[in-house]
Design a protein around this motif. Sequence first.
Motif, PDB file in Angstrom:
ATOM      1  N   GLY A  62      15.055 -16.193 -27.940  1.00  0.00           N
ATOM      2  CA  GLY A  62      14.634 -15.246 -26.921  1.00  0.00           C
ATOM      3  C   GLY A  62      15.797 -14.414 -26.432  1.00  0.00           C
ATOM      4  N   ALA A  63      15.498 -13.211 -26.032  1.00  0.00           N
ATOM      5  CA  ALA A  63      16.483 -12.339 -25.401  1.00  0.00           C
ATOM      6  C   ALA A  63      15.804 -11.752 -24.165  1.00  0.00           C
ATOM      7  CB  ALA A  63      16.917 -11.231 -26.355  1.00  0.00           C
ATOM      8  N   PHE A  64      16.476 -11.843 -23.037  1.00  0.00           N
ATOM      9  CA  PHE A  64      15.918 -11.389 -21.773  1.00  0.00           C
ATOM     10  C   PHE A  64      16.845 -10.356 -21.159  1.00  0.00           C
ATOM     11  CE2 PHE A  64      14.232 -15.473 -22.724  1.00  0.00           C
ATOM     12  CZ  PHE A  64      12.906 -15.386 -22.357  1.00  0.00           C
ATOM     13  N   ILE A  65      16.268  -9.267 -20.697  1.00  0.00           N
ATOM     14  CA  ILE A  65      17.027  -8.198 -20.052  1.00  0.00           C
ATOM     15  C   ILE A  65      16.733  -8.304 -18.564  1.00  0.00           C
ATOM     16  CG2 ILE A  65      17.387  -5.711 -19.881  1.00  0.00           C
ATOM     17  CD1 ILE A  65      16.272  -5.621 -22.835  1.00  0.00           C
ATOM     18  N   VAL A  66      17.759  -8.611 -17.802  1.00  0.00           N
ATOM     19  CA  VAL A  66      17.637  -8.813 -16.361  1.00  0.00           C
ATOM     20  C   VAL A  66      18.384  -7.687 -15.665  1.00  0.00           C
ATOM     21  CG1 VAL A  66      18.034 -10.438 -14.473  1.00  0.00           C
ATOM     22  CG2 VAL A  66      17.571 -11.311 -16.782  1.00  0.00           C
ATOM     23  N   ASP A  67      17.712  -7.021 -14.735  1.00  0.00           N
ATOM     24  CA  ASP A  67      18.345  -5.887 -14.049  1.00  0.00           C
ATOM     25  C   ASP A  67      19.305  -6.372 -12.961  1.00  0.00           C
ATOM     26  OD1 ASP A  67      16.870  -6.433 -11.715  1.00  0.00           O
ATOM     27  OD2 ASP A  67      15.460  -4.795 -12.011  1.00  0.00           O
ATOM     28  N   PRO A  79      10.129 -16.335 -33.463  1.00  0.00           N
ATOM     29  CA  PRO A  79      10.084 -17.699 -33.980  1.00  0.00           C
ATOM     30  C   PRO A  79      11.437 -18.100 -34.541  1.00  0.00           C
ATOM     31  CG  PRO A  79       8.818 -16.211 -35.373  1.00  0.00           C
ATOM     32  CD  PRO A  79       9.296 -15.410 -34.202  1.00  0.00           C
ATOM     33  N   GLN A  80      11.651 -19.381 -34.674  1.00  0.00           N
ATOM     34  CA  GLN A  80      12.958 -19.919 -35.039  1.00  0.00           C
ATOM     35  C   GLN A  80      13.600 -19.274 -36.271  1.00  0.00           C
ATOM     36  OE1 GLN A  80      14.175 -21.613 -32.739  1.00  0.00           O
ATOM     37  NE2 GLN A  80      16.093 -22.161 -33.658  1.00  0.00           N
ATOM     38  N   PRO A  81      12.857 -19.010 -37.345  1.00  0.00           N
ATOM     39  CA  PRO A  81      13.552 -18.472 -38.525  1.00  0.00           C
ATOM     40  C   PRO A  81      13.851 -16.975 -38.468  1.00  0.00           C
ATOM     41  CG  PRO A  81      11.242 -18.841 -39.031  1.00  0.00           C
ATOM     42  CD  PRO A  81      11.480 -19.374 -37.642  1.00  0.00           C
ATOM     43  N   ILE A  82      13.494 -16.298 -37.360  1.00  0.00           N
ATOM     44  CA  ILE A  82      13.651 -14.846 -37.275  1.00  0.00           C
ATOM     45  C   ILE A  82      14.696 -14.502 -36.216  1.00  0.00           C
ATOM     46  CG2 ILE A  82      12.482 -12.639 -36.894  1.00  0.00           C
ATOM     47  CD1 ILE A  82      11.364 -14.306 -39.265  1.00  0.00           C
ATOM     48  N   GLY A  83      15.725 -13.771 -36.614  1.00  0.00           N
ATOM     49  CA  GLY A  83      16.774 -13.351 -35.682  1.00  0.00           C
ATOM     50  C   GLY A  83      16.343 -12.175 -34.832  1.00  0.00           C
ATOM     51  N   ARG A  84      17.119 -11.923 -33.793  1.00  0.00           N
ATOM     52  CA  ARG A  84      16.832 -10.801 -32.906  1.00  0.00           C
ATOM     53  C   ARG A  84      17.446  -9.523 -33.456  1.00  0.00           C
ATOM     54  NH1 ARG A  84      18.159 -15.516 -29.301  1.00  0.00           N
ATOM     55  NH2 ARG A  84      19.455 -15.646 -31.118  1.00  0.00           N
ATOM     56  N   ASN A  85      16.843  -8.390 -33.085  1.00  0.00           N
ATOM     57  CA  ASN A  85      17.339  -7.085 -33.502  1.00  0.00           C
ATOM     58  C   ASN A  85      18.220  -6.542 -32.373  1.00  0.00           C
ATOM     59  OD1 ASN A  85      17.699  -4.313 -33.944  1.00  0.00           O
ATOM     60  ND2 ASN A  85      15.812  -4.187 -35.121  1.00  0.00           N
ATOM     61  N   ILE A  86      19.526  -6.662 -32.533  1.00  0.00           N
ATOM     62  CA  ILE A  86      20.463  -6.249 -31.494  1.00  0.00           C
ATOM     63  C   ILE A  86      20.361  -4.744 -31.227  1.00  0.00           C
ATOM     64  CG2 ILE A  86      22.903  -6.132 -30.833  1.00  0.00           C
ATOM     65  CD1 ILE A  86      21.589  -8.978 -30.812  1.00  0.00           C
TER      66      ILE A  86
END
Length: 127
Positions: A62-67, A79-86
């Motif tokens: 997970g990636a969370f954007i907090v203001d 899901p676990q086998p899929i990376g995030r798109n930076i």
Amino acid sequence: MFKRLNTTVLGISTDSIYSHKIFTQTSPSGRKINYPLLSDRTQKVSKTYGVLNEDEGFAWRGAFIVDPEGKIQGWITNPQPIGRNIDELIRIIAALQFNRETGRGAQAGWKPGDPGIPTGWEYVGKY
């Protein structure tokens, strides 16, 4: 890139601090990490953010954007086998900052430098 956006990055996982230490010392990708890695061994943070897979004992990616006020403005969970798109995370952060500064929206495909679109009910369906 995150520094240019005045954004702080924290890496949080259910792994121990010892796992993080070994990862950053031995993994080619781990050696590139230049932000703090925090251990969530109690799984409290993962549970609070809704990414804990309690049945299998790990957190989803997970990636969370907090203001600046502490409100979650965006998140991506994979899901676990899929990376995030930076690149997409950076685009979202830039778009949120753009909206905060201009009041304009950032449509699909928006990138920094684009004019954005007006927001409000009177503009729905016009863009």
